[in-house]
Motif scaffolding. Structure first.
Motif, short mmCIF file in Angstrom:
data_model
loop_
_atom_site.label_atom_id
_atom_site.label_comp_id
_atom_site.label_asym_id
_atom_site.label_seq_id
_atom_site.Cartn_x
_atom_site.Cartn_y
_atom_site.Cartn_z
N ALA A 47 0.58 -1.16 -0.10
CA ALA A 47 -0.30 0.38 -0.04
C ALA A 47 1.23 1.37 0.01
N GLU A 48 1.96 1.81 1.10
CA GLU A 48 2.92 2.39 0.51
C GLU A 48 3.44 2.30 -0.68
N GLY B 244 -6.43 -2.25 0.28
CA GLY B 244 -7.44 -1.50 -0.03
C GLY B 244 -7.77 -0.49 1.07
N ALA B 245 -7.78 -1.38 2.07
CA ALA B 245 -8.35 -0.63 3.35
C ALA B 245 -7.68 0.67 3.79
N ARG B 246 -6.00 0.16 3.83
CA ARG B 246 -5.35 1.02 3.91
C ARG B 246 -4.89 2.37 3.02
N LEU B 247 -5.35 2.08 1.65
CA LEU B 247 -5.13 2.90 0.25
C LEU B 247 -6.81 3.89 0.55
N GLY B 248 -7.48 3.07 1.03
CA GLY B 248 -8.81 4.14 0.69
C GLY B 248 -10.13 3.87 0.28
N SER B 249 -9.62 3.08 -0.68
CA SER B 249 -10.63 2.61 -1.68
C SER B 249 -9.79 0.66 -2.45
N GLU B 250 -11.42 0.22 -3.24
CA GLU B 250 -10.37 -1.30 -3.53
C GLU B 250 -9.73 -0.79 -5.02
N ARG B 251 -8.43 -1.77 -4.53
CA ARG B 251 -7.98 -1.66 -5.86
C ARG B 251 -8.01 -2.95 -6.59
N GLU B 252 -7.92 -2.96 -7.86
CA GLU B 252 -7.91 -4.55 -8.42
C GLU B 252 -5.99 -5.21 -8.31
N ILE B 253 -6.05 -6.89 -8.34
CA ILE B 253 -5.14 -6.58 -7.59
C ILE B 253 -5.09 -8.03 -8.46
N ARG B 254 -4.34 -8.75 -9.12
CA ARG B 254 -3.96 -9.88 -9.33
C ARG B 254 -2.82 -10.69 -8.74
N SER B 255 -2.43 -11.86 -9.06
CA SER B 255 -2.07 -12.55 -8.05
C SER B 255 -0.50 -12.95 -9.55
#
Length: 455
Positions: A60-61, A110-121
C-alpha cells in the motif's frame, strides 16, 4: 504381543512417594505439553497474520507513493522504491496475471489505501520484470510473492516481495520460560509429596523399631491433624502392647519363681520315699519341671533384653564358645572370618549361638560353624550331622514350646524354647533364623544379621 500386567506392576515404583510423584509429574508434563501445543498453533496463526499485514502495508505504501507522483517521472519513482527484498516494475495490460489473490490481502491493501484496487496474483516465483525498474538487488534463494495492481490512472504495476524467513512459532525465550516453570513446579510437587508421605515413613520406621524394642521412644505427635491422630493412635497402641508384655512377663516370672519353693519341698520329700524306682521317677519329673521353669525364665529374658548394643568381635565370641565346648569334650570347628566387628547385644547373641551349638551337639553329636560376611549382612551357619527335621516341621519348630515328634528324639530333653529364643534374638537385631535340611544329612541353622540395622 500381550501386555504382561505383572511385569508392568513390578516395573512401577513400589514406594508411595515415588508413585505419587510419578503420577503428579506425568500429569504436569501432559498439561505442559497440551499448553505448548495450543500456544504453538495460536502463535503460528498470529505470526502468519502479522506477516500478511506487514506485506499489505508495504504494498500500500508503494502504491501510495506511485499515485502521488507525476506519471511522467514514474520511472525515477520506481527506481527509488527498489530494495533488496522488494522490486516494482510497470507492466502492460497483456502481462497482467489472470489469477486473483487468495486470502484477505486485497481487502487489507484497499483498507490502507482508502479504496479498493484491482489486484492480481502471480503467485510464488520470480515473475519477469516489466518495462521499468530492474530490481537487480533482489536476494537470491528466497521464494517470491508477486502482485499486479492497477493504479488510479489505469496503469498496471507489478510488486514483487521476498518472503520473510520462517521464524519459530515459539521463540527460545518462551521455551526457556516454560522449562523454568516446569522445573519450579516439579520441585514444589516433590516437596509437597515428600511432606505428605514423610509421616507414613516415620510411622513405618517406628513400627519396625517397636518390633525390636518395646522401650523405643514414642512417635512425635507433630504435623497435620491426620498425622498427629495417627501418631497418637500408634503411641497408645505401643503403650498397651508394652503394658501387656510387662504384665505377662511379671505374671509368668512370679509363677515360675513361686513354683521353686514347692519344687524344693517335693524334692526333699521324694528323698524320703523308700521305693528307689519311684524315688528316681519323682526326681526325674521334678528335674523336668525345674528345667521348664528355667527355660521359661530364659525365654522371657530374651524377649525383654534391654542390653545396650555395642561393637562385638564375632570371631573372638565364636572362638570362645568353641573352646568352652572342647573343654567338656564336644567337637566344634569354625570356618571363615568376620570382616569387621558387628554392632549388637553381646549377651543375647552369645545365648543365641550357644543354643544353636547345643542343639547341633545334642542332635548331631558335633557342630560345624561357618561365617559368611560381607558389608551388608553377616551370616553365621551352624551345621550338624543329625537326623534333621521333617520339611513340614521346619516352620513350626521355632514356635515356643513346640517340639517335633518324629524328627528328633524325646530322650534328648528340652522344652521347645531354644530355637524360639534364637529367632527372637535374630528379630531383635533386624535379622532372621533360617533352617534347612542338608542334602548330605543333618540340619543347617543360619543366623542372618544385617549390618545396616540400627539398634
Amino acid at each position: 504381543m500381550r501386555l504382561n500386567l505383572h511385569a508392568l506392576l513390578r516395573a512401577f515404583p513400589s514406594s508411595l512417594f515415588a508413585r505419587m510423584a510419578l503420577i503428579l509429574l506425568v500429569g504436569l508434563l501432559a498439561a505442559q505439553l497440551a499448553s505448548l501445543w495450543l500456544q504453538w498453533g495460536e502463535r503460528a496463526t498470529v505470526v502468519a497474520q502479522a506477516r500478511g499485514l506487514h506485506l499489505a502495508d508495504r504494498i500500500a505504501e508503494a502504491v501510495r507513493v506511485l499515485e502521488a507522483g507525476d506519471p511522467s517521472r514514474r520511472s525515477s519513482t520506481i527506481s527509488a522504491l527498489q530494495s533488496d527484498d522488494m522490486r516494482v516494475s510497470v507492466i502492460d495490460a497483456d502481462q497482467v496475471s489472470p489469477n486473483s489473490p487468495r486470502g484477505p490481502i486485497q481487502a487489507a491493501i484497499g483498507a490502507r489505501l482508502g479504496s479498493e484496487r484491482e489486484i492480481r496474483s502471480l503467485g510464488s516465483g520470480g515473475g519477469g520484470g516489466g518495462r521499468g525498474g530492474g530490481g537487480g538487488g533482489m536476494q537470491r534463494g528466497n521464494p517470491l510473492r508477486s502482485f499486479d495492481l492497477r493504479l488510479n490512472d489505469g496503469q498496471w504495476v507489478r510488486i514483487t516481495a521476498a518472503r520473510e524467513a520462517e521464524a519459530p512459532a515459539l521463540p527460545g525465550d518462551l521455551i526457556a520460560q516454560l522449562l523454568i516453570t516446569l522445573i519450579i513446579v516439579t520441585a514444589v510437587v516433590m516437596i509437597a509429596v515428600r511432606q505428605a508421605t514423610r509421616p507414613l515413613q516415620q510411622m513405618a520406621d517406628a513400627a519396625d523399631t517397636l518390633g525390636r524394642d518395646l522401650d523405643a521412644p514414642p512417635l512425635a505427635e507433630t504435623g497435620p491433624a491426620e498425622s498427629r491422630r495417627a501418631a497418637q493412635a500408634f503411641n497408645r497402641m505401643q503403650a498397651r502392647i508394652k503394658r501387656l508384655i510387662d504384665e505377662r512377663a511379671r505374671a509368668l516370672a512370679a509363677v515360675s519363681h513361686d513354683l521353686r519353693t514347692p519344687l524344693t519341698r517335693l524334692r526333699l520329700r521324694a528323698e524320703l520315699v523308700d521305693d528307689e524306682k519311684l524315688r528316681d521317677q519323682m526326681a526325674a519329673d521334678l528335674d523336668a519341671m525345674a528345667s521348664m521353669i528355667d527355660a521359661t525364665l530364659d525365654y522371657l529374658r530374651g524377649l525383654q533384653d534391654s542390653e545396650v548394643a555395642r561393637p562385638i568381635d564375632m570371631n573372638a565370641l565364636l572362638q570362645s564358645l568353641a573352646e568352652d565346648a572342647e573343654v567338656i569334650g564336644r567337637a566344634i570347628s569354625v570356618e571363615g572370618t568376620a570382616l569387621t566387628p558387628y554392632r549388637g547385644r553381646l549377651s543375647a547373641l552369645r545365648r543365641a549361638l550357644q543354643n544353636l551349638i547345643d542343639n547341633a551337639i545334642k542332635y548331631g553329636h558335633s557342630a560345624r560353624i561357618r561365617i559368611d560376611d560381607d558389608p551388608a549382612v553377616l551370616r553365621i551357619v551352624v551345621e550338624d550331622e543329625g537326623p534333621g527335621i521333617a520339611p513340614a516341621e521346619l516352620v513350626r519348630v521355632t514356635e515356643p514350646y513346640y517340639r517335633p515328634d518324629a524328627s528328633r528324639s524325646r530322650e534328648t530333653g528340652g522344652v521347645g524354647l531354644g530355637l524360639s529364643i534364637v529367632k527372637d534374638i535374630a528379630l531383635m537385631h533386624g535379622g532372621e533364623l533360617l533352617l534347612a535340611n542338608r542334602p548330605q544329612g543333618g540340619l543347617s541353622a543360619t543366623l542372618v544379621l544385617p549390618r545396616s540395622q540400627r539398634l
